[in-house]
Design a protein around this motif. Structure first.
Motif, short mmCIF file in Angstrom:
data_model
loop_
_atom_site.label_atom_id
_atom_site.label_comp_id
_atom_site.label_asym_id
_atom_site.label_seq_id
_atom_site.Cartn_x
_atom_site.Cartn_y
_atom_site.Cartn_z
N GLU A 213 -12.23 0.35 5.04
CA GLU A 213 -11.06 0.68 4.21
C GLU A 213 -10.19 1.73 4.89
OE1 GLU A 213 -14.29 -0.99 1.78
OE2 GLU A 213 -14.18 0.69 3.20
N ASN B 130 0.82 -1.22 0.00
CA ASN B 130 0.00 0.00 0.00
C ASN B 130 0.85 1.26 0.00
OD1 ASN B 130 -2.86 -1.01 0.29
ND2 ASN B 130 -1.94 -2.02 2.07
N HIS C 165 -0.67 4.54 -1.41
CA HIS C 165 -1.70 5.13 -0.55
C HIS C 165 -1.09 5.73 0.70
CE1 HIS C 165 -4.30 2.16 -2.84
NE2 HIS C 165 -4.90 3.33 -3.06
N ARG D 31 -9.04 8.80 1.62
CA ARG D 31 -9.52 8.02 0.49
C ARG D 31 -10.10 8.83 -0.66
NH1 ARG D 31 -13.96 5.06 1.81
NH2 ARG D 31 -13.47 3.58 0.14
N SER E 14 -14.94 3.97 7.68
CA SER E 14 -15.14 2.79 6.85
C SER E 14 -14.07 1.74 7.14
CB SER E 14 -15.09 3.17 5.37
OG SER E 14 -13.77 3.60 5.03
#
Length: 669
Positions: A577, A532, A535, A642, A575
């Motif tokens: 995520e 990741n 991100h 996000r 969330s």
């Protein structure tokens, strides 16, 4: 001779010879020290990336613990044999149910671990034979292996030398079968939890001095194992034997479930204890001393001399010498030497420097002028007249005045009166500028970061000095070494000298530039962190940009904001995520989590502070000090984590009023 900076390049355990790290490991003076080699239960060693987990566990491996550099060892050290094993992630990926079948995959993994630990156990016999024991050498010879174990392993001769030869053949056999399971015959699997205790029994029969011998197996990078493989290791932890104790090391936050092959789970305290290196190093008294000793050790290895009579490189590596390093006088002298080499400017000294630096001084004058404009007071006061540099104290008060002037609730006339009284020496009664907890105490650092932030090409002295390097790096010794390496290189002290060359103090501007170089490199490296990385890089960049915006506020009403929490009422709105990305950020030390109030669940991040790694501070030109935080709504966090860049810019404007921002070369909005 080698360049002074060269030893600082050895930042990973893999940079050292595989046999021993003894002469490179500095025993940290932890308050809650656990000698895991002698601990009766399993221990999990946790910590973030770069805090020294692998060095720590390799130090307890027999190659280091029984190093010939350690003299007068008690026989007890020979009865606790550390075995180190770091699974090959690529090979373990083939030991899957999909490739081999569920049961075969588990048996093959246990077999793989057994072969590697047995190979290290054979090497341990040689380490015992070479070690310098107080009661004389332990002659090991070629120990006999009992018939049952010899039969299980198909040994031609029931002795250790035969075992060593067979292990190598079995490793090749396993490699061939795993890669060609349909063509090669299945190996005869063995269990490490079965064979190692039996081998320990064989070895203790060599000498009465080895009575009670036990293996302590260290499984490194436990988090990289598949869940089915972790279950096999947890089985050995749950059902430990006196002659085999299994320890594990993994990144903090990376493993939350310790399920065994059955429905049981490994339970804290009952089955294992946790040793958190990151928590232990979070004590700056511990980290600062180890960092100073590490710097002096590396300079010593480069042939540099320095004035520190109590520093003895030979006293750093043995747990028995912790008492030598415990007295306050030792700590004071070592830190004084480190601070002499990397001098740390005080806030007062930096403030005086602002007055003599024309661009910085102009920023301060412009800052005060903006405040006068806000209060419609330019006709009554001139900004330049409100900057006083005749004493360090007056310089500090002038800098803080710049922020106070930009606060809408301030009475400008009363403020100027208090400033003139404080800087003129005729103040009577409590002085709001210089009293403890007053305006200078609360705002000076924030104002200094604010002034320097507008001049990104300027050497930012807020990051210079040994103590600042410690604050930027803690708990990551790898980052500290990188800061030292860059400093020596930029200082032009990277050339090889003659033996005994004296290490000179390094200019604070050079140190500041080195901090920026390292920070930018480490920030760019976020992209490479795990699957990741992209991100995580975006997350770090957005948080840095948010804190950078708070730092640009001329009012500095809440100075030095560099961490955040999430409103308690919003905590359930995140969330899955977003929670997963926050967890990844903590695993890779992009964010640190510290308790604010007591957690009620694993996901109750509302009760914690989330801190952007201080090593990124020079890159964003923000404070590295944990002083103030911003409390965010879950919706804000979701956008930061996000959503699109356009949505993030909208949230940024919502959180930080663009009208309060001082001019800067950065394009924030």
């Amino acid at each position: 001779m080698i360049a002074a900076s060269e030893p600082f390049l050895k930042v990973r355990a893999d940079d050292f010879a595989p046999e021993s790290v003894y002469s490179e490991f500095i025993v940290p003076p932890f308050k809650n020290w656990i000698n895991v080699l002698f601990h009766p239960r399993s221990v999990r060693i946790m910590g973030g990336r770069g805090c020294g987990k692998t060095m720590f566990v390799r130090y307890f491996g027999h190659q280091s613990w029984l190093s010939r550099e350690r003299a007068d060892l008690p026989d007890e050290d020979a009865r606790h044999i550390g075995l180190y094993f770091r699974p090959d992630t690529e090979f373990c990926g083939l030991l899957s149910a999909k490739w081999l079948g569920e049961q075969e995959a588990k048996l093959a993994f246990s077999h793989y671990v057994a072969l590697n630990l047995l190979a290290d156990a054979c090497s341990a016999v040689e380490s015992i034979g070479r070690a310098n024991f107080a009661d004389g050498q332990l002659v090991m010879g070629d120990p006999a292996i009992d018939r049952a174990l010899a039969s299980l392993l198909d040994l031609a001769d029931p002795c250790l030398s035969s075992l060593r030869d067979v292990i190598e053949l079995r490793q090749v056999e396993l490699e061939s079968w795993v890669r060609n399971p349909k063509r090669e015959p299945q190996p005869k699997f063995i269990s490490f939890a079965f064979v190692l205790p039996r081998l320990a029994s064989d070895l203790e029969r060599v000498s009465p001095r080895l009575k009670g011998l036990a293996f302590k197996a260290f499984i490194d990078e436990f988090e990289n194992l598949a869940p089915a493989h972790r279950e096999i290791i947890c089985d050995a932890i749950k059902h430990r034997r006196p002659q085999l104790v299994v320890h594990i090391a993994h990144k903090k936050e990376a493993v939350n479930d310790f399920k065994t092959s059955s429905d049981e789970r490994v339970v804290e305290v009952h089955d294992l204890n946790t040793f958190d290196l990151e928590d232990e190093f979070s004590d700056l008294n511990v980290f600062g001393l180890v960092a100073a000793e590490l710097m002096l050790l590396r300079l010593h290895q480069a042939g540099r001399s320095f004035d520190c009579a109590v520093f003895d490189p030979q006293k750093l590596h043995d747990v028995r010498d912790l008492a030598y390093r415990a007295p306050p006088s030792y700590r004071e002298q070592v830190l004084r030497c480190a601070r002499t080499i990397l001098p740390t400017p005080t806030a007062a000294e930096i403030a005086v420097g602002v007055m003599s630096d024309d661009p910085l001084r102009r920023r301060l004058v412009d800052m005060i002028d903006k405040g006068l404009t806000l209060h419609k007071a330019r006709a009554r006061y001139k900004a330049a007249d409100l900057v006083k540099d005749d004493t360090p104290a007056n310089a500090q008060a002038s800098i803080v005045l710049g922020a106070l002037m930009n606060r809408k609730t301030q009475d400008v006339d009363e403020l100027v009166k208090e400033f003139n009284n404080a800087t003129g020496g005729n103040h009577r009664g409590p002085d709001p500028f210089f009293k403890v907890g007053g305006w200078v105490d609360n705002n000076l650092w924030g104002c200094l970061f604010h002034l320097y932030a507008g001049l990104p090409r300027r050497s930012n002295l807020n990051y210079a000095g040994f103590d600042r390097f410690c604050a930027l790096a803690d708990p990551n010794l790898r980052f500290f070494q990188a800061l030292c390496h860059a400093t020596l290189r930029l200082a032009g002290q990277d050339v090889a000298g003659q033996g005994g060359s004296r290490q000179q103090p390094i200019d604070i501007e050079v140190q500041a530039d080195a901090a920026k170089v390292v920070s930018e490199d480490v920030f760019a490296d976020v992209f490479q962190l795990g699957s990741n990385g992209a991100h995580l890089l975006e997350l770090a960049g957005r948080l840095g940009k948010l804190f950078q915006a708070y730092n640009r506020r001329a009012s500095q009403s809440e100075p030095e904001i560099n961490h955040f929490s999430i409103k308690a009422s919003d905590r359930e709105k995140l969330s899955p995520e977003a929670e997963a990305l926050l967890r990844q950020a903590k695993i890779w030390s992009v964010l640190y989590e510290e308790q604010d109030t007591k957690n009620k669940s694993n996901y109750d991040i509302a009760a914690t502070d989330l801190i952007l790694n201080p090593i990124y501070a020079p890159h964003f030109r923000i404070s590295y000090r944990k002083r103030r935080k911003v409390t965010l709504q879950a919706g804000h966090v979701e956008v930061i984590l996000r959503q699109s860049p356009a949505q993030f810019e909208m949230v940024l404007k919502e959180l930080v009023d663009p009208g309060d921002l001082a001019p800067d070369t950065s394009e924030l909005f």
